[in-house]
Design a protein around this motif. Structure first.
Motif, PDB file in Angstrom:
ATOM      1  N   TYR A 141       0.682  -1.270   0.001  1.00 37.91           N
ATOM      2  CA  TYR A 141      -0.097   0.069   0.074  1.00 37.91           C
ATOM      3  C   TYR A 141       0.956   1.378  -0.007  1.00 37.91           C
ATOM      4  O   TYR A 141       1.717   1.562   1.205  1.00 37.91           O
ATOM      5  CB  TYR A 141      -0.852   0.058   1.306  1.00 37.91           C
ATOM      6  N   PHE A 142       0.831   1.957  -0.835  1.00 39.48           N
ATOM      7  CA  PHE A 142       1.423   3.156  -1.188  1.00 39.48           C
ATOM      8  C   PHE A 142       0.414   4.254  -1.791  1.00 39.48           C
ATOM      9  O   PHE A 142       0.496   4.783  -2.959  1.00 39.48           O
ATOM     10  CB  PHE A 142       2.730   2.981  -1.923  1.00 39.48           C
ATOM     11  N   GLY A 143      -0.338   4.835  -0.989  1.00 34.21           N
ATOM     12  CA  GLY A 143      -1.456   5.432  -1.471  1.00 34.21           C
ATOM     13  C   GLY A 143      -2.516   4.913  -2.355  1.00 34.21           C
ATOM     14  O   GLY A 143      -3.016   5.573  -3.158  1.00 34.21           O
ATOM     15  N   GLY A 144      -2.301   3.656  -2.299  1.00 32.18           N
ATOM     16  CA  GLY A 144      -3.256   2.730  -3.076  1.00 32.18           C
ATOM     17  C   GLY A 144      -2.715   1.283  -2.927  1.00 32.18           C
ATOM     18  O   GLY A 144      -1.535   1.130  -2.506  1.00 32.18           O
ATOM     19  N   SER A 145      -3.475   0.359  -3.352  1.00 27.36           N
ATOM     20  CA  SER A 145      -3.234  -0.972  -3.185  1.00 27.36           C
ATOM     21  C   SER A 145      -2.315  -1.485  -4.635  1.00 27.36           C
ATOM     22  O   SER A 145      -2.945  -1.638  -5.665  1.00 27.36           O
ATOM     23  CB  SER A 145      -4.181  -1.919  -2.964  1.00 27.36           C
ATOM     24  N   GLY A 167       1.548   3.171   5.357  1.00 22.28           N
ATOM     25  CA  GLY A 167       1.505   2.309   4.390  1.00 22.28           C
ATOM     26  C   GLY A 167       2.590   1.354   4.317  1.00 22.28           C
ATOM     27  O   GLY A 167       3.262   1.070   5.385  1.00 22.28           O
ATOM     28  N   GLY A 168       2.987   0.835   3.127  1.00 20.05           N
ATOM     29  CA  GLY A 168       4.416  -0.137   3.085  1.00 20.05           C
ATOM     30  C   GLY A 168       3.883  -1.473   2.815  1.00 20.05           C
ATOM     31  O   GLY A 168       2.742  -1.763   2.362  1.00 20.05           O
ATOM     32  N   SER A 173      -7.415  -0.163  -1.532  1.00 26.21           N
ATOM     33  CA  SER A 173      -8.458  -0.041  -2.565  1.00 26.21           C
ATOM     34  C   SER A 173      -9.196  -1.265  -2.774  1.00 26.21           C
ATOM     35  O   SER A 173      -9.290  -1.804  -3.639  1.00 26.21           O
ATOM     36  CB  SER A 173      -7.292   0.119  -3.914  1.00 26.21           C
ATOM     37  N   PRO A 221      -7.215  -6.245  -2.640  1.00 26.40           N
ATOM     38  CA  PRO A 221      -7.845  -4.836  -3.049  1.00 26.40           C
ATOM     39  C   PRO A 221      -7.573  -4.825  -4.744  1.00 26.40           C
ATOM     40  O   PRO A 221      -6.576  -5.214  -5.202  1.00 26.40           O
ATOM     41  CB  PRO A 221      -6.817  -4.012  -2.505  1.00 26.40           C
ATOM     42  N   TYR A 277      -9.766   2.691  -5.854  1.00 29.69           N
ATOM     43  CA  TYR A 277      -9.903   3.134  -4.646  1.00 29.69           C
ATOM     44  C   TYR A 277     -10.746   2.348  -3.707  1.00 29.69           C
ATOM     45  O   TYR A 277     -11.192   1.314  -4.089  1.00 29.69           O
ATOM     46  CB  TYR A 277      -9.793   4.496  -4.483  1.00 29.69           C
ATOM     47  N   ASN A 285      -6.463   6.129 -10.476  1.00 29.35           N
ATOM     48  CA  ASN A 285      -5.836   5.662  -9.199  1.00 29.35           C
ATOM     49  C   ASN A 285      -6.408   6.436  -8.053  1.00 29.35           C
ATOM     50  O   ASN A 285      -6.199   7.916  -8.234  1.00 29.35           O
ATOM     51  CB  ASN A 285      -4.531   5.627  -9.328  1.00 29.35           C
ATOM     52  N   ARG A 286      -6.808   6.160  -6.979  1.00 27.07           N
ATOM     53  CA  ARG A 286      -7.271   7.013  -6.037  1.00 27.07           C
ATOM     54  C   ARG A 286      -8.511   7.859  -6.194  1.00 27.07           C
ATOM     55  O   ARG A 286      -8.785   8.901  -5.644  1.00 27.07           O
ATOM     56  CB  ARG A 286      -6.326   7.776  -5.289  1.00 27.07           C
TER      57      ARG A 286
END
Lengths: 72, 400
Positions: free
Chosen positions: A60-64, B63-64, B163, B202, B206, B353-354
């Motif tokens: 996850y980095f601002g989205g998956s 995150g990460g 997401s 996901p 989003y 995205n998002r």
């Protein structure tokens, strides 16, 4: 299409994108299904096995995204 | 572990009559018997939070690469950007546990989960996030798999994050409310089971949230908090018990408290008889809520589906708006799921995205959305009450 072969194609796509573009699951499904002429569900099943085995992971980095796990 | 840091700013937040989160974190810091790397978690959290307050800047990043095998959600990675100073919160991941419909828990189940969290985490929870999951605050990466193994062996599962479809939630519905027009709890449970893959892996541009409310009072605030709001409603006339209306007239001013408050001015009261022009009623529920013994919804029950609300993260806040004025919500919910699948496919094809579904509709237009998803325009599809019909005549329509 043989699932093991499909898994290799999915893995290679993710591997080739590493460091260039983060791929979302939907990117992989669209690309592989279009390239191979198969249903997205078939690609999804192969991808799921790769994730369940830990060969690929969600990040996850601002989205998956789907990525190769970092080396220990 | 006891108090490690001086926290004058946090201490201010312990004053007063109300429970304080600082006091609760201090209690967690006093827990004993935890592994060494978890024992300092709550005490370092106090020091870390004090510093954030003092410097007026957050020292968290999130995150990460963190989670449990096979899942793409359910764990939100959180790290301190000053781990050397506060090693206890170098990792402070959140684990989301899928809540049961209506947030019903047997007390022992909660005790069991909390005991596990004392063992594998900080011992802190803020119980329910706004999505609805049970939220366990603070653990290290290496404790995620053991905690997940223990909770899943007891029948629990992780909720959604990233997401993905987020854990659906609902009001108490028919289990405890006389106004419920739909079985919100059954619907929520069914959506959860039906879309397990969409929740745990996901695949969307989003997040996507479902919330089900039994009636237009919308206690769960689905209209502001869910990408898809499922709100119980009815067809047909409101049922009136005139004898009960008379009883209410003895203890309340029906004219000022009900008639004058009706947003569509569809009601009148002669002093002895209440009349409703049902064709003008917009089912706001105000009158039913004020006089529950005298007024009941019509007998044909179903739901209104609304789409698009979100909090103001990328663009401004949006409220949901109607896409289906009335749908029967009965198992196996085929019509509902067929529509959701179409909406998701359209979002998948067109969303950035998002980009939430509501933002996408705003970007490409509501008429385009309706056309491509296969929904017919309807006068109920207004963006805001009494403003802007949200569809436009096409050239083909004008030619008819």
């Amino acid at each position: 299409m043989d699932k093991e072969e499909l898994k290799k194609i999915v893995y290679k796509l993710v591997e080739d994108s590493t460091g260039k573009k983060k791929l979302k699951q939907t990117d992989i499904l669209k690309k592989v299904s279009a390239d191979q002429g198969i249903e997205k569900d078939e690609v999804k099943a192969a991808l799921r096995e790769l994730v369940d085995a830990g060969t690929l992971i969600f990040t996850y980095f601002g989205g998956s995204f789907i990525e190769i796990p970092p080396k220990e | 572990m006891g108090k490690k840091y001086e926290t004058p700013l946090l201490d201010e937040l312990k004053k007063g009559a109300f429970p304080s989160f600082v006091t609760e974190i201090e209690k967690a810091a006093a827990l004993t018997g935890q592994p060494e790397d978890l024992a300092s978690m709550a005490s370092d959290l106090l020091g870390h939070t004090e510093l954030c307050y003092k410097e007026k800047v957050t020292h968290w990043k999130h995150g990460g690469i963190v989670g449990v095998r096979g899942y793409g959600g359910g764990v939100i990675g959180r790290y301190s950007d000053i781990p050397a100073k506060f090693p206890g919160v170098a990792h402070f991941h959140t684990v989301r546990i899928n809540s049961p419909s209506g947030f019903y828990y047997q007390a022992d189940s909660l005790k069991e989960i909390c005991d596990l969290w004392d063992k594998y985490g900080s011992g802190l929870t803020n119980m329910h996030g706004s999505t609805g999951d049970m939220v366990m605050l603070g653990t290290r990466t290496e404790y995620l798999e053991p905690f997940f193994a223990e909770v899943s062996s007891r029948g629990w599962d992780l909720g959604g994050s990233g997401s993905a479809m987020r854990t659906p939630s609902c009001c108490l519905g028919m289990s405890r409310c006389e106004w419920a027009n739909i079985d919100t709890m059954a619907i929520t449970n069914d959506i959860t089971q039906h879309y397990q893959d969409e929740m745990h892996r996901p695949a969307f541009p989003y997040k996507f949230k479902f919330k089900a409310a039994g009636c237009p009072v919308d206690c769960i605030a689905s209209v502001a908090r869910a990408d898809m709001s499922i709100i119980g409603t009815w067809k047909g006339d409101i049922r009136i018990d005139q004898a009960e209306v008379k009883e209410y007239s003895k203890k309340m001013n029906i004219q000022s408290e009900v008639i004058d408050m009706c947003p569509t001015e569809c009601m009148s009261f002669s002093g002895s008889e209440l009349l409703i022009n049902n064709s003008q009623c917009n089912r706001c529920m105000h009158c039913l809520a004020r006089m529950p013994k005298a007024l009941r919804p019509g007998t044909e029950k179903g739901a209104t589906l609304l789409l698009g609300s979100k909090a103001p993260i990328v663009t401004g806040a949006l409220m949901s708006w109607v896409i289906v004025p009335f749908i029967k919500m009965e198992p196996p919910y085929k019509e509902f799921y067929d529509l959701i699948d179409k909406i998701w496919e359209w979002w998948d094809e067109n969303g950035k995205n998002r980009e939430r579904i509501g933002e996408l509709i705003e970007r490409v237009s509501f008429p385009k959305f309706l056309k491509e998803v296969g929904l017919d325009p309807h006068p109920a599809m207004i963006k805001e009450p009494r403003r802007d019909p949200f569809f436009f005549w096409s050239e083909e329509d004008l030619a008819k």
